[in-house]
Design an enzyme around this catalytic site. Structure first.
Site, PDB file in Angstrom:
ATOM      1  N   TYR A 116      38.531  74.768  -7.879  1.00  0.00           N
ATOM      2  CA  TYR A 116      39.289  73.898  -8.782  1.00  0.00           C
ATOM      3  C   TYR A 116      38.882  72.426  -8.645  1.00  0.00           C
ATOM      4  O   TYR A 116      39.426  71.567  -9.344  1.00  0.00           O
ATOM      5  CB  TYR A 116      40.790  74.035  -8.511  1.00  0.00           C
ATOM      6  CG  TYR A 116      41.409  75.266  -9.138  1.00  0.00           C
ATOM      7  CD1 TYR A 116      40.675  76.435  -9.293  1.00  0.00           C
ATOM      8  CD2 TYR A 116      42.725  75.258  -9.552  1.00  0.00           C
ATOM      9  CE1 TYR A 116      41.251  77.559  -9.845  1.00  0.00           C
ATOM     10  CE2 TYR A 116      43.314  76.387 -10.105  1.00  0.00           C
ATOM     11  CZ  TYR A 116      42.568  77.539 -10.253  1.00  0.00           C
ATOM     12  OH  TYR A 116      43.137  78.652 -10.801  1.00  0.00           O
ATOM     13  N   ASP A 153      42.288  90.219  -1.029  1.00  0.00           N
ATOM     14  CA  ASP A 153      42.492  91.433  -1.813  1.00  0.00           C
ATOM     15  C   ASP A 153      43.480  92.368  -1.129  1.00  0.00           C
ATOM     16  O   ASP A 153      44.354  92.963  -1.777  1.00  0.00           O
ATOM     17  CB  ASP A 153      41.173  92.146  -2.123  1.00  0.00           C
ATOM     18  CG  ASP A 153      40.210  92.172  -0.951  1.00  0.00           C
ATOM     19  OD1 ASP A 153      40.336  91.342  -0.045  1.00  0.00           O
ATOM     20  OD2 ASP A 153      39.304  93.030  -0.951  1.00  0.00           O
TER      21      ASP A 153
END
Length: 358
Positions: free
Chosen positions: A123, A224
């Protein structure tokens, strides 16, 4: 008297921001509001979605609350939300996710806090477009340095993770845990694959954690696996601290556990100032219809009141929100068991019902 910058935002932003303003005023806390514009309205008025006047107002008042701002997908101006955080060094994004009785959800008694690093990672906005001369030069250089082939038609994003920012955000997470009687901090990463960047984040987190041994438990999870764990057994987790991208994704997952973004507040906190905002988007198709759920923005105002050390007002407002949602009468359509329920009320009416519980 608190001086607070009010940024209405785009789409339905003005409606939910005004609802939060009404509720804050109803608590009896004395506030002087300074309204400024960002986003689409500012782009039309000033030629930029993030005018210097808005930044100056926040720097002066040191506290702001904002409605959601539209971020175009793929084209148009870059995220005002990201730019605000970078310009003001609001390095810590805090997103509590807890269940409120009456909100439709598959889970009960969820109470998680997502603490996301706000300034780095993918970002950071260091990107190179496909086909540009700079990208071609970068691809050539990276291919030589890494000894790995990068396709010539690639676009490139750079992922910086620093020891400084990692230490700062993990330290913030542990201090948050101490101040709020939390028991455990979990660092979330992908260090098994991203060995240099996420590896540095994890190494730094482990180092910081040593300073809190005996006070706050620490563990880490691969991102994950963390997603699966949160769906299977969310009550085993408490405070999660994550790099920027994972924090954005996981905070939305956790919002799903508690019934959606409509009840998910957020805070962006720096060393000397803070901006509070709902997690959800601007929903422009509903703008002006007095239809959308103001809960996330009002709960963001609760976080703001706590930041301002107006704890009594904050607790009173949160209890009022919980009472209205539990009662289920004066709530917006998305908080009804049947979204087509004709008894659903509008944004303003729900805010007034919450005020009535104060």
């Amino acid at each position: 008297m608190h001086k607070i910058t009010l940024i209405p935002g785009d789409g339905t932003g003005r409606e939910v921001a005004n609802a939060a303003k009404m509720c804050v005023e109803a608590t009896g806390v004395k506030v002087e509001w300074e309204e400024v514009v960002c986003g689409e309205e500012a782009l039309k008025k000033f030629g930029t979605p993030l005018p210097e006047s808005a930044l100056a107002s926040i720097r002066k008042n040191r506290v702001a609350i904002k409605g959601p701002i539209t971020t175009p997908v793929g084209t148009g101006f870059s995220s005002v939300n990201v730019a605000l955080r970078k310009e003001l060094d609001l390095y810590a994004c805090v997103r509590p996710c807890r269940t409120y009785e009456g909100v439709q959800s598959r889970y009960k008694d969820i109470d998680l806090v997502i603490i996301r690093e706000n300034t780095e990672d993918l970002y950071a906005g260091i990107e190179f477009a496909k086909g540009s001369p700079d990208t071609a030069r970068l691809i050539k250089e990276l291919s030589a340095l890494s000894k790995k082939n990068i396709r010539e038609d690639s676009a490139i994003s750079i992922k910086p993770i620093s020891e400084f920012a990692s230490k700062r955000i993990v330290g913030f997470a542990f201090e948050y845990a101490v101040k709020n009687n939390r028991k455990k901090v979990t660092a979330v990463h992908k260090a098994n694959i991203q060995k240099c960047t996420d590896g540095l984040f994890l190494e730094t987190a482990r180092h910081v954690a040593k300073g809190y041994e005996g006070r706050v438990a620490f563990e880490d999870r691969i991102v994950d696996n963390m997603c699966m764990q949160l769906v299977q057994k969310p009550k085993e987790y408490d405070v999660l601290v994550l790099p920027n991208l994972y924090g954005d994704i996981i905070s939305d997952l956790c919002a799903g556990l508690i019934g959606g973004l409509g009840v998910a507040p957020g805070a962006n906190i720096g060393e000397t100032m803070a901006v509070f905002e709902p997690t959800h988007g601007s929903a422009p198709k509903y703008a002006g219809l007095n239809k959308v759920n103001p809960t996330a923005t009002i709960l963001s105002a609760v976080l703001m009141l706590k930041y301002l050390k107006e704890d009594k007002a904050a607790d009173s407002l949160e209890k009022a929100v919980a009472a209205v949602i539990k009662e289920g009468k004066s709530v917006t359509y998305d908080l009804k068991p049947d979204r087509n329920d004709p008894t659903a009320v509008g944004t303003v009416e729900m805010a007034k019902a919450i005020i009535g519980k104060l």
